[in-house]
Write a protein that holds these residues in place. Sequence first.
Motif, mmCIF file in Angstrom:
data_model
loop_
_atom_site.group_PDB
_atom_site.id
_atom_site.type_symbol
_atom_site.label_atom_id
_atom_site.label_comp_id
_atom_site.label_asym_id
_atom_site.label_seq_id
_atom_site.Cartn_x
_atom_site.Cartn_y
_atom_site.Cartn_z
ATOM 1 N N ALA A 219 37.413 30.715 55.504
ATOM 2 C CA ALA A 219 38.697 30.094 55.860
ATOM 3 C C ALA A 219 39.848 30.625 55.010
ATOM 4 C CB ALA A 219 38.581 28.576 55.702
ATOM 5 N N ARG A 220 39.513 31.462 54.038
ATOM 6 C CA ARG A 220 40.494 32.056 53.123
ATOM 7 C C ARG A 220 41.229 31.015 52.281
ATOM 8 N NH1 ARG A 220 41.516 37.679 54.310
ATOM 9 N NH2 ARG A 220 40.338 38.247 56.138
ATOM 10 N N SER A 221 40.551 29.885 52.023
ATOM 11 C CA SER A 221 41.149 28.899 51.127
ATOM 12 C C SER A 221 40.780 29.198 49.681
ATOM 13 C CB SER A 221 40.729 27.480 51.513
ATOM 14 O OG SER A 221 39.342 27.326 51.413
ATOM 15 N N ILE A 222 39.831 30.101 49.502
ATOM 16 C CA ILE A 222 39.442 30.583 48.179
ATOM 17 C C ILE A 222 38.900 31.997 48.370
ATOM 18 C CG2 ILE A 222 37.070 29.713 48.265
ATOM 19 C CD1 ILE A 222 37.423 28.917 45.315
ATOM 20 N N SER A 223 39.053 32.829 47.360
ATOM 21 C CA SER A 223 38.549 34.202 47.482
ATOM 22 C C SER A 223 37.216 34.335 46.758
ATOM 23 C CB SER A 223 39.555 35.195 46.898
ATOM 24 O OG SER A 223 39.586 35.109 45.492
ATOM 25 N N ALA A 224 36.473 35.350 47.121
ATOM 26 C CA ALA A 224 35.203 35.632 46.449
ATOM 27 C C ALA A 224 35.452 35.932 44.969
ATOM 28 C CB ALA A 224 34.498 36.802 47.120
ATOM 29 N N ARG A 225 36.566 36.567 44.672
ATOM 30 C CA ARG A 225 36.925 36.874 43.291
ATOM 31 C C ARG A 225 37.140 35.588 42.488
ATOM 32 N NH1 ARG A 225 41.041 41.551 41.887
ATOM 33 N NH2 ARG A 225 39.135 42.668 42.307
ATOM 34 N N GLU A 226 37.794 34.593 43.088
ATOM 35 C CA GLU A 226 38.018 33.311 42.408
ATOM 36 C C GLU A 226 36.698 32.586 42.166
ATOM 37 O OE1 GLU A 226 42.410 32.018 43.969
ATOM 38 O OE2 GLU A 226 40.740 31.912 45.375
ATOM 39 N N VAL A 227 35.790 32.667 43.128
ATOM 40 C CA VAL A 227 34.472 32.041 42.966
ATOM 41 C C VAL A 227 33.729 32.704 41.814
ATOM 42 C CG1 VAL A 227 32.228 31.648 44.061
ATOM 43 C CG2 VAL A 227 34.331 31.298 45.372
ATOM 44 N N MET A 228 33.723 34.033 41.809
ATOM 45 C CA MET A 228 33.041 34.759 40.749
ATOM 46 C C MET A 228 33.627 34.414 39.384
ATOM 47 S SD MET A 228 32.744 38.834 40.029
ATOM 48 C CE MET A 228 34.494 38.911 39.708
ATOM 49 N N ALA A 229 34.950 34.377 39.296
ATOM 50 C CA ALA A 229 35.612 34.068 38.024
ATOM 51 C C ALA A 229 35.266 32.661 37.560
ATOM 52 C CB ALA A 229 37.123 34.231 38.163
ATOM 53 N N ALA A 230 35.203 31.702 38.489
ATOM 54 C CA ALA A 230 34.848 30.324 38.131
ATOM 55 C C ALA A 230 33.434 30.269 37.564
ATOM 56 C CB ALA A 230 34.973 29.410 39.346
ATOM 57 N N PHE A 231 32.506 30.988 38.185
ATOM 58 C CA PHE A 231 31.133 30.990 37.689
ATOM 59 C C PHE A 231 31.016 31.705 36.344
ATOM 60 C CE2 PHE A 231 29.987 29.581 41.925
ATOM 61 C CZ PHE A 231 28.937 28.721 41.658
ATOM 62 N N LEU A 232 31.767 32.777 36.144
ATOM 63 C CA LEU A 232 31.740 33.463 34.850
ATOM 64 C C LEU A 232 32.283 32.564 33.742
ATOM 65 C CD1 LEU A 232 32.835 37.062 35.856
ATOM 66 C CD2 LEU A 232 30.557 36.302 35.146
ATOM 67 N N ARG A 233 33.352 31.805 34.046
ATOM 68 C CA ARG A 233 33.874 30.864 33.048
ATOM 69 C C ARG A 233 32.863 29.755 32.765
ATOM 70 N NH1 ARG A 233 38.671 31.975 35.904
ATOM 71 N NH2 ARG A 233 38.387 30.146 37.209
ATOM 72 N N GLN A 234 32.155 29.302 33.786
ATOM 73 C CA GLN A 234 31.129 28.270 33.598
ATOM 74 C C GLN A 234 30.009 28.807 32.701
ATOM 75 O OE1 GLN A 234 31.137 25.192 34.294
ATOM 76 N NE2 GLN A 234 29.050 24.478 34.462
ATOM 77 N N ILE A 235 29.612 30.039 32.912
ATOM 78 C CA ILE A 235 28.587 30.660 32.069
ATOM 79 C C ILE A 235 29.073 30.722 30.627
ATOM 80 C CG2 ILE A 235 27.424 32.853 31.563
ATOM 81 C CD1 ILE A 235 27.325 33.242 34.672
ATOM 82 N N ASP A 236 30.333 31.126 30.423
ATOM 83 C CA ASP A 236 30.888 31.178 29.058
ATOM 84 C C ASP A 236 30.883 29.808 28.396
ATOM 85 O OD1 ASP A 236 31.342 33.898 29.108
ATOM 86 O OD2 ASP A 236 33.461 33.706 29.650
ATOM 87 N N ARG A 237 31.154 28.757 29.159
ATOM 88 C CA ARG A 237 31.169 27.403 28.609
ATOM 89 C C ARG A 237 29.774 26.899 28.282
ATOM 90 N NH1 ARG A 237 35.240 26.652 32.424
ATOM 91 N NH2 ARG A 237 33.769 25.918 33.983
ATOM 92 N N VAL A 238 28.804 27.204 29.132
ATOM 93 C CA VAL A 238 27.466 26.623 29.007
ATOM 94 C C VAL A 238 26.559 27.422 28.085
ATOM 95 C CG1 VAL A 238 25.378 26.019 30.324
ATOM 96 C CG2 VAL A 238 27.635 25.485 31.254
ATOM 97 N N ASN A 239 26.643 28.745 28.099
ATOM 98 C CA ASN A 239 25.723 29.583 27.327
ATOM 99 C C ASN A 239 25.660 29.225 25.836
ATOM 100 O OD1 ASN A 239 24.448 30.986 29.294
ATOM 101 N ND2 ASN A 239 25.518 32.895 28.955
ATOM 102 N N PRO A 240 26.774 28.968 25.165
ATOM 103 C CA PRO A 240 26.673 28.634 23.735
ATOM 104 C C PRO A 240 25.845 27.376 23.474
ATOM 105 C CG PRO A 240 28.934 29.198 24.276
ATOM 106 C CD PRO A 240 28.170 29.107 25.562
ATOM 107 N N LYS A 241 25.751 26.502 24.443
ATOM 108 C CA LYS A 241 25.013 25.244 24.275
ATOM 109 C C LYS A 241 23.522 25.405 24.529
ATOM 110 C CE LYS A 241 29.068 22.734 25.749
ATOM 111 N NZ LYS A 241 29.701 21.978 26.820
#
Length: 64
Positions: free
Chosen positions: A41-63
Amino acid sequence: MPAKAGIQVSYDTRITKCMTSHPDHEICFMSGREIAAMIRARSISAREVMAAFLRQIDRVNPKI
């Protein structure tokens, strides 16, 4: 290519700025079908999804 143990993986910081109204935690906990529908639907891009998951990994990995 997966990262090897002990190697820091970096990604382009230009893609980490989310241009959507969906917070990372919403994107990361959506089903694959929901994400695919939003991309179609083009309400979000694949790049935005990837970036969100990479930020989630950065937040969770140290824990882990």
